[in-house]
Design a protein around this motif. Structure first.
Motif, short mmCIF file in Angstrom:
data_model
loop_
_atom_site.label_atom_id
_atom_site.label_comp_id
_atom_site.label_asym_id
_atom_site.label_seq_id
_atom_site.Cartn_x
_atom_site.Cartn_y
_atom_site.Cartn_z
N MET A 1 21.23 68.49 -14.29
CA MET A 1 21.56 67.65 -15.44
C MET A 1 21.48 68.41 -16.76
O MET A 1 22.25 68.19 -17.67
N ASN A 2 20.46 69.31 -16.84
CA ASN A 2 20.36 70.10 -18.07
C ASN A 2 21.62 70.93 -18.29
O ASN A 2 22.08 71.10 -19.42
N GLY A 3 22.18 71.48 -17.19
CA GLY A 3 23.41 72.25 -17.30
C GLY A 3 24.56 71.41 -17.81
O GLY A 3 25.37 71.88 -18.62
N SER A 4 24.65 70.17 -17.37
CA SER A 4 25.70 69.28 -17.85
C SER A 4 25.55 68.99 -19.33
O SER A 4 26.53 68.97 -20.09
N LEU A 5 24.31 68.78 -19.77
CA LEU A 5 24.07 68.51 -21.18
C LEU A 5 24.44 69.71 -22.04
O LEU A 5 25.08 69.57 -23.08
N ILE A 6 24.04 70.90 -21.60
CA ILE A 6 24.32 72.11 -22.37
C ILE A 6 25.81 72.38 -22.44
O ILE A 6 26.37 72.64 -23.52
N SER A 7 26.49 72.29 -21.29
CA SER A 7 27.93 72.57 -21.25
C SER A 7 28.71 71.61 -22.15
O SER A 7 29.58 72.03 -22.93
N ALA A 8 28.39 70.32 -22.05
CA ALA A 8 29.12 69.32 -22.82
C ALA A 8 28.83 69.45 -24.32
O ALA A 8 29.75 69.37 -25.15
N SER A 9 27.58 69.66 -24.68
CA SER A 9 27.23 69.73 -26.11
C SER A 9 27.83 70.97 -26.77
O SER A 9 28.32 70.90 -27.90
N VAL A 10 27.81 72.11 -26.06
CA VAL A 10 28.40 73.32 -26.61
C VAL A 10 29.91 73.14 -26.80
O VAL A 10 30.47 73.50 -27.85
N MET B 1 21.54 59.59 -15.62
CA MET B 1 21.05 60.11 -14.34
C MET B 1 19.62 60.64 -14.48
O MET B 1 18.78 60.43 -13.60
N MET B 2 19.31 61.30 -15.59
CA MET B 2 17.95 61.76 -15.81
C MET B 2 16.97 60.59 -15.94
O MET B 2 15.84 60.66 -15.48
N GLY B 3 17.46 59.50 -16.55
CA GLY B 3 16.62 58.32 -16.65
C GLY B 3 16.32 57.70 -15.28
O GLY B 3 15.20 57.25 -15.03
N LEU B 4 17.34 57.71 -14.40
CA LEU B 4 17.15 57.18 -13.07
C LEU B 4 16.14 58.03 -12.29
O LEU B 4 15.26 57.51 -11.59
#
Length: 279
Positions: A1-10, A270-273
């Motif tokens: 999930m962290n990878g998804s957050l980083i990729s999308a935010s960048v 997903m991280m919340g779940l």
């Protein structure tokens, strides 16, 4: 999930820069001689994740593992020099260049020092020559001086009746008594490597420090010969911005931005779940 957050935010941050470029193009769609910019993207660093114990599955065509990226970045914001439409204005001091890589050379005051700039904006005006109060000179709408082939200001007598520009750039002045005098030839610059041009505002460009970049002047620009016949009087070049194309790109970029924002929202859910699971 962290990878998804980083990729999308960048990627969202880089998409914002493309939106800024498109907005600038649209804002200058009616600016005389404006040249649009085009943004292109490239992938950032990615890593290969091999988490499968079976090295080769029967019938599998794709390689094992996952390729996880870090988003995209703006690779280049390139200036596009396609020729804009030539429009007749009937105004004596409107000059248009009918070659996409040629520029007028003007002199502007920067912190008390006169430096040269390049522009495609051919709407000129008459102003008092600071060195000769009994003569006029050609300036841009910002007050920058148009230069001739000797890189000097163009001298226009006060008792002029008409100013004529030939296709080869020769300026002749018809006086009130019908005497015709030569006012010199315009200085045009042909840019060989347009991607080195730096926008400095006011619809002007400048050359970077070529020595620091390892370029010789002859490899980047050259003075245009006077016999090419690419100048037109009583006409102006319109912006080369295609409104329909830019609006399509703007909508697509906004949609990509929304997709990445949605990716962050899904990853957060997903991280919340996962955090909410109990043993």
């Amino acid at each position: 999930m962290n990878g998804s957050l980083i990729s999308a935010s960048v990627t969202m941050g880089q998409l914002q820069r493309k939106l800024d470029t498109l907005s600038n193009n649209l804002a200058n769609s009616n600016t005389t001689g404006f040249k649009r910019r085009e943004a292109t993207f490239s992938d950032l660093l990615f890593q290969q994740v091999n988490n499968q114990t079976v090295q080769q599955e029967g019938g599998r065509l794709t390689p094992n593992g996952l390729r996880v990226g870090s988003g995209a970045r703006l690779g280049e914001t390139a200036v596009r020099l396609e020729q804009g439409a030539i429009r007749e204005t009937g105004r004596m001091l409107d000059f248009a260049i009918a070659h996409p890589n040629h520029f007028f050379e003007v002199a502007t005051n920067v912190n008390g020092e006169m430096v040269t700039r390049l522009t495609r904006d051919g709407a000129f005006y008459l102003s008092e020559d600071p060195d000769n109060p009994n003569a006029l000179t050609l300036v841009t709408s910002n007050g920058d001086y148009l230069l001739d082939g000797e890189q000097q200001r163009i001298n226009i007598p006060l008792n002029y009746k008409e100013i004529t520009l030939s296709k080869e750039g020769n300026l002749t002045i018809t006086l009130l008594d019908d005497t015709v005098v030569d006012a010199g030839q315009l200085q045009l610059i042909s840019v060989i490597k347009p991607q080195l041009l730096e926008a400095v505002g006011g619809n002007h460009f400048q050359m970077p420090d070529l020595a620091a970049l390892g370029y010789a002047e002859a490899d980047v620009f050259e003075v245009v010969p006077g016999d090419e016949g690419n100048l037109m009087q009583r006409s102006l070049e319109a912006s080369n911005v295609d409104m329909s194309r830019e609006m399509t790109e703007l909508l697509n970029t906004q949609r990509h931005y929304q997709f990445n924002a949605r990716s962050i929202s899904i990853a957060d859910d997903m991280m919340g779940l996962v955090n909410g699971l109990r043993r």
